[in-house]
Write a protein that holds these residues in place. Structure first.
Motif, PDB file in Angstrom:
ATOM      1  N   SER A 131     -19.114   9.995-116.624  1.00 31.20           N
ATOM      2  CA  SER A 131     -17.834  10.229-117.286  1.00 31.20           C
ATOM      3  C   SER A 131     -17.467  11.702-117.156  1.00 31.20           C
ATOM      4  O   SER A 131     -18.331  12.556-116.937  1.00 31.20           O
ATOM      5  CB  SER A 131     -17.933   9.837-118.761  1.00 31.20           C
ATOM      6  OG  SER A 131     -18.680  10.791-119.470  1.00 31.20           O
ATOM      7  N   PRO A 132     -16.168  12.002-117.296  1.00 34.61           N
ATOM      8  CA  PRO A 132     -15.749  13.414-117.182  1.00 34.61           C
ATOM      9  C   PRO A 132     -16.511  14.339-118.127  1.00 34.61           C
ATOM     10  O   PRO A 132     -16.979  15.398-117.709  1.00 34.61           O
ATOM     11  CB  PRO A 132     -14.262  13.358-117.534  1.00 34.61           C
ATOM     12  CG  PRO A 132     -13.828  11.980-117.163  1.00 34.61           C
ATOM     13  CD  PRO A 132     -15.020  11.098-117.445  1.00 34.61           C
ATOM     14  N   ILE A 133     -16.664  13.923-119.370  1.00 34.62           N
ATOM     15  CA  ILE A 133     -17.352  14.803-120.324  1.00 34.62           C
ATOM     16  C   ILE A 133     -18.819  14.946-119.946  1.00 34.62           C
ATOM     17  O   ILE A 133     -19.406  16.014-120.117  1.00 34.62           O
ATOM     18  CB  ILE A 133     -17.187  14.288-121.782  1.00 34.62           C
ATOM     19  CG1 ILE A 133     -17.797  15.261-122.804  1.00 34.62           C
ATOM     20  CG2 ILE A 133     -17.819  12.941-121.988  1.00 34.62           C
ATOM     21  CD1 ILE A 133     -16.955  16.437-123.114  1.00 34.62           C
ATOM     22  N   LYS A 136     -18.973  17.486-117.162  1.00 33.86           N
ATOM     23  CA  LYS A 136     -18.723  18.832-117.659  1.00 33.86           C
ATOM     24  C   LYS A 136     -19.940  19.351-118.423  1.00 33.86           C
ATOM     25  O   LYS A 136     -20.398  20.472-118.210  1.00 33.86           O
ATOM     26  CB  LYS A 136     -17.492  18.802-118.574  1.00 33.86           C
ATOM     27  CG  LYS A 136     -17.045  20.139-119.108  1.00 33.86           C
ATOM     28  CD  LYS A 136     -15.679  19.983-119.780  1.00 33.86           C
ATOM     29  CE  LYS A 136     -15.137  21.313-120.277  1.00 33.86           C
ATOM     30  NZ  LYS A 136     -15.822  21.759-121.494  1.00 33.86           N
ATOM     31  N   THR A 158     -23.170   8.715-119.449  1.00 37.83           N
ATOM     32  CA  THR A 158     -22.290   9.037-120.561  1.00 37.83           C
ATOM     33  C   THR A 158     -22.717  10.359-121.200  1.00 37.83           C
ATOM     34  O   THR A 158     -23.776  10.904-120.884  1.00 37.83           O
ATOM     35  CB  THR A 158     -22.324   7.939-121.626  1.00 37.83           C
ATOM     36  OG1 THR A 158     -23.642   7.896-122.171  1.00 37.83           O
ATOM     37  CG2 THR A 158     -21.992   6.574-121.024  1.00 37.83           C
ATOM     38  N   LYS A 159     -21.853  10.806-122.100  1.00 38.83           N
ATOM     39  CA  LYS A 159     -22.129  12.023-122.860  1.00 38.83           C
ATOM     40  C   LYS A 159     -23.494  11.929-123.545  1.00 38.83           C
ATOM     41  O   LYS A 159     -24.291  12.858-123.501  1.00 38.83           O
ATOM     42  CB  LYS A 159     -21.005  12.150-123.902  1.00 38.83           C
ATOM     43  CG  LYS A 159     -20.998  13.359-124.760  1.00 38.83           C
ATOM     44  CD  LYS A 159     -19.835  13.190-125.748  1.00 38.83           C
ATOM     45  CE  LYS A 159     -19.777  14.247-126.802  1.00 38.83           C
ATOM     46  NZ  LYS A 159     -18.742  13.927-127.793  1.00 38.83           N
TER      47      LYS A 159
ATOM     48  N   ASP B 282     -11.370  16.158-119.188  1.00 40.92           N
ATOM     49  CA  ASP B 282     -12.749  16.623-119.093  1.00 40.92           C
ATOM     50  C   ASP B 282     -13.574  16.322-120.332  1.00 40.92           C
ATOM     51  O   ASP B 282     -14.768  16.563-120.353  1.00 40.92           O
ATOM     52  CB  ASP B 282     -12.779  18.130-118.816  1.00 40.92           C
ATOM     53  CG  ASP B 282     -12.579  18.402-117.338  1.00 40.92           C
ATOM     54  OD1 ASP B 282     -12.880  17.510-116.531  1.00 40.92           O
ATOM     55  OD2 ASP B 282     -12.112  19.504-116.998  1.00 40.92           O
ATOM     56  N   ASP B 285     -15.414  10.335-122.244  1.00 43.98           N
ATOM     57  CA  ASP B 285     -16.684   9.722-121.877  1.00 43.98           C
ATOM     58  C   ASP B 285     -16.473   8.319-121.320  1.00 43.98           C
ATOM     59  O   ASP B 285     -17.429   7.593-121.077  1.00 43.98           O
ATOM     60  CB  ASP B 285     -17.587   9.669-123.113  1.00 43.98           C
ATOM     61  CG  ASP B 285     -19.046   9.505-122.720  1.00 43.98           C
ATOM     62  OD1 ASP B 285     -19.422  10.018-121.646  1.00 43.98           O
ATOM     63  OD2 ASP B 285     -19.800   8.865-123.469  1.00 43.98           O
TER      64      ASP B 285
END
Lengths: 428, 325
Positions: A131-133, A136, A158-159, B282, B285
């Protein structure tokens, strides 16, 4: 032509390996199949052999660095040859400066060499689903995504996966430090020293690499493979008698057949008749293995490994006994080959040394079945209308329902039972 | 502090308007002699008289247009269209006239028209009487769209709406009139364009408005029992949209679900989901999820109608599947 040798995949689920030690230097000439490095996997330190002869042109991975599977670690070619490598080396752990060493990266189309060690070239950052988070966060923390197991849909990282990984990261660092690069032995069990200022729950023990590996593999197996189980009581009276007879007569020659050897032999013979149990499932078909490699679950203080005796389909009971003994010995001193670690096609898990009646085992991926046997015990049974004392053992087959069904499981187990109850056919 | 149902909060809001401002008058179908289709204006005719409580013919285009005209010349009309389904008859007056007059006259005219109407399904009123079109109006510049979910908000938002010089679609959900909640005695207002964090949480943001707020709260309760902390945001107004509150929440939780009663295709949830991923990509999730009713006309049969109104279980299932929570 220069050949890139990559971090090999030496275990199902292996995603990275540590270059413990280089056995060669740049400029040195090597023969084909010569050991050139020691590589530590989750389970052991193994020798890494070059599949091509030539001169070591460039060593890309420094000792102690952790390299994702598929990443080039060394380039072999003709002396003085100019070469390019297809991708920059990403060192994932090791030093506080994440090194990105570019060695003459050209815009040529990357050469694809057939000589490359079997690898999984698919593992590149862009093909990792995250995922994007998570991306990052991993970037901020300097954690390579390739090291993290995704728990989301489609295996998305995932985060939470990154956060959990970060939590366990300290342990991993201490583990790396504790593994001295010189040793060729399996990494010592990590017993982290807790500092008193640590405010984490005092009863939590960090997972060793092997523990993490076992957790991953068993969860994957149980979540992907629909297991079913078939059990049968096996009369071992004759098998025990035969074993006694063989051992008495052949002990001068160093032969000592175990109950497990008999079970291995019976399984081999049965697998020849039921090749599906020696196959494995893929989305688009069933893959039948060419050889029968019986994996044996071996536990030690650290955990469990399931190495295999290879290509034992036409081996005699005596040869099998020797192979199993050899396998056990070498597993304890850490000299098993990668193929032995991962090549099993069918597994046997034997808890006969404990006083347990029966148990069910988890299939070791990508295999499709495992036979779990309990202890041999004396008990009264009815034979021809009479109560007599027999030596019995309960065997339980766990099988992947995607390949075989209950009836086949029953037929398989009954065939094993029949061989063990009439063991002469296995030795003659 | 006293408790009241949303219907009574709306009656209170209207009485206040009539009492405090001589320019205010009410106009609509069955609001006078009948007391209002949803009984919000019961007794108003006797109290305020025919001049200020005006029953109209079944001719939405006429009386909505008349309302806009009255607003242009300085009145503060509150026009009631019995349900949002019937606003389609007057959509030209709303979109092409009320919403555009200020712009096209370079601000010479203001249209401080409050168009009260009833939205939503769930009352077995069948395909033509169970729709939600507030999302359509929210896409029109020049209109404000207010969608209260509680008695407190209904009164507070209405007070702010009265002070606004723009045409406002004030959409009250048919199934919320009997919802009870605390309403303080002392005066308060709720500014248009400020969302409400109905419940704070850290794992997932549930964004809803009008009738879907309670559905989101039910889902949050289920999550709570499963150790998942959901933040529930009540938009209060679709236009203006309080994107800032949404983005701040999603930056905190990394996961967002937008819940809306109307059809998924063209739903306002799509616009919100898009805004969120643009502003907080960004931080995400997983995909920004949309929970909407399916793209079918509302069935009359109770069991079938219930199948097309989003439920807490839909939210829970989607969140679990998509976020692995």
């Amino acid at each position: 032509m220069a050949t890139e040798l990559r971090m090999p995949q030496m275990g199902y689920d292996m995603e990275e390996g540590t270059v413990v030690k280089w056995l060669v230097q740049e400029g040195e000439t090597v023969k084909r199949n010569a050991p050139i490095a020691e590589i530590e996997t989750d389970k052991a330190v193994v020798e890494f052999e070059t599949e091509t002869e030539g001169t070591i042109l460039k060593i890309l991975a420094s000792e102690g660095s952790v390299i994702p599977v598929g990443q080039t670690i060394v380039v072999v070619g003709s002396e003085g040859e100019e070469f390019t490598i297809t991708e920059p080396l990403q060192v994932t752990e090791d030093s506080d400066t994440p090194v990105t060493e570019n060695v003459e990266i050209s815009n040529k189309i990357p050469e694809i060499s057939e000589n490359n060690v079997a690898t999984d070239p698919e593992i590149t950052p862009s093909s990792i689903i995250a995922s994007p988070i998570a991306r990052k966060l991993a970037e901020d923390l300097g954690i390579p995504l390739s090291k993290i197991q995704g728990s989301g849909p489609n295996g998305r990282i995932t985060k939470t996966d990154v956060e959990n990984f970060q939590d366990s990261d300290d342990e991993q660092v201490s583990e790396t430090i504790s593994t001295t690069p010189e040793t060729t032995q399996a990494p010592p069990e990590v017993t982290p020293v807790k500092s008193s200022s640590n405010n984490s729950p005092s009863d939590k023990q960090p997972l060793s690499r092997m523990r993490q590996q076992i957790a991953r593999v068993t969860v994957k197996s149980k979540s992907e493979k629909p297991h079913f189980y078939v059990s049968a009581e096996i009369d071992m009276t004759r098998a025990m008698a035969l074993r006694k007879q063989i051992n008495e007569q052949l002990s001068p020659e160093g032969v000592k057949i175990t109950v497990n050897d008999l079970i291995v032999k019976a399984s081999i013979e049965t697998l020849k008749k039921f090749p599906k149990f020696n196959a494995y499932y893929e989305e688009d078909g069933i893959v039948y293995n060419d050889s029968i490699n019986i994996a044996i679950a071996i536990s030690d203080d650290e955990g469990l490994i399931v190495p295999a005796i290879l290509d034992c389909g036409d081996k005699s009971l005596r040869q099998i006994s020797q192979m199993v003994k050899d396998l056990a010995q070498r597993s304890s001193n850490g000299t098993l080959s990668p193929q032995e670690y991962t090549g099993g096609t069918f597994a046997i898990s034997n808890l006969g040394m404990y006083d347990v009646t029966s148990f069910v085992a988890i299939i070791h991926p990508p295999q499709s079945a495992v036979l779990a046997v309990g202890t041999v015990t004396e008990k009264p049974v009815v034979k021809d209308g009479e109560i007599v004392i027999a030596q019995t053992m309960v065997g339980t087959i766990s099988a992947d329902h995607r390949i075989v069904d209950g009836a086949e499981g029953a037929e398989f187990l009954v065939a094993v039972k029949s061989l063990l109850e009439n063991p002469m056919s296995m030795v003659v | 502090m006293s408790e009241m149902i949303l219907r009574d909060a709306m009656s209170k809001a209207l009485r206040e308007a009539l009492d405090q401002d001589d320019r205010v008058f009410l106009m609509g179908e069955d609001i006078g002699a009948y007391g209002g289709a949803y009984a919000v204006t019961k007794g108003f005719l006797e109290e305020y008289g025919e001049e200020r409580i005006r029953d109209t013919p079944i001719s939405e285009s006429v009386f909505v247009g008349a309302g806009a005209g009255a607003a242009m010349i300085g009145m503060r009309p509150i026009v009631e269209v019995m349900t949002i389904n019937f606003t389609l008859v007057a959509i030209d007056q709303i979109v092409n006239h009320a919403a555009k007059l200020s712009y096209m006259s370079n601000g010479q005219f203001k249209v401080p028209l409050i168009l009260r109407t009833v939205t939503g399904g769930g009352g077995q009123l069948a395909a033509t009487h169970s729709q939600s079109f507030e999302n359509w109006y929210a896409s029109v510049p020049g209109l404000k769209v207010v969608v209260p979910a509680t008695p407190y908000d209904a009164l507070g938002l209405f007070r702010a709406s009265r002070k606004d010089n723009n045409p406002i679609i004030f959409a009250e959900h048919a199934m919320l009139y009997r919802v009870r909640g605390e309403v303080p005695e002392e005066y308060y207002e709720i500014p248009l364009g400020k969302a409400r964090i109905a419940q704070e949480g850290s794992d997932v943001t549930l964004i809803a408005y009008s009738g879907m707020v309670k559905v989101a709260e039910e889902a949050a309760e289920i999550f709570y029992r499963n150790d998942i902390s959901a933040e529930v945001i009540d938009l209060r107004t679709l236009s203006p949209l309080d994107l800032e509150t949404l983005v701040n929440s999603v930056k905190k939780t990394s996961r967002a679900v937008v819940i809306e009663e109307t059809w998924k295709t063209g739903g306002f949830s799509g616009s919100i989901a898009s805004d969120i991923q643009e502003a907080a990509f960004d931080f995400l999730d997983g995909p920004v999820l949309r929970i909407n009713g399916p793209d079918v006309p509302a069935p009359y049969a109770k069991n079938l109608e219930q199948l097309m109104i989003p439920k807490a279980s839909w939210i829970v299932d989607q969140v679990k599947y998509n976020f692995g929570l």
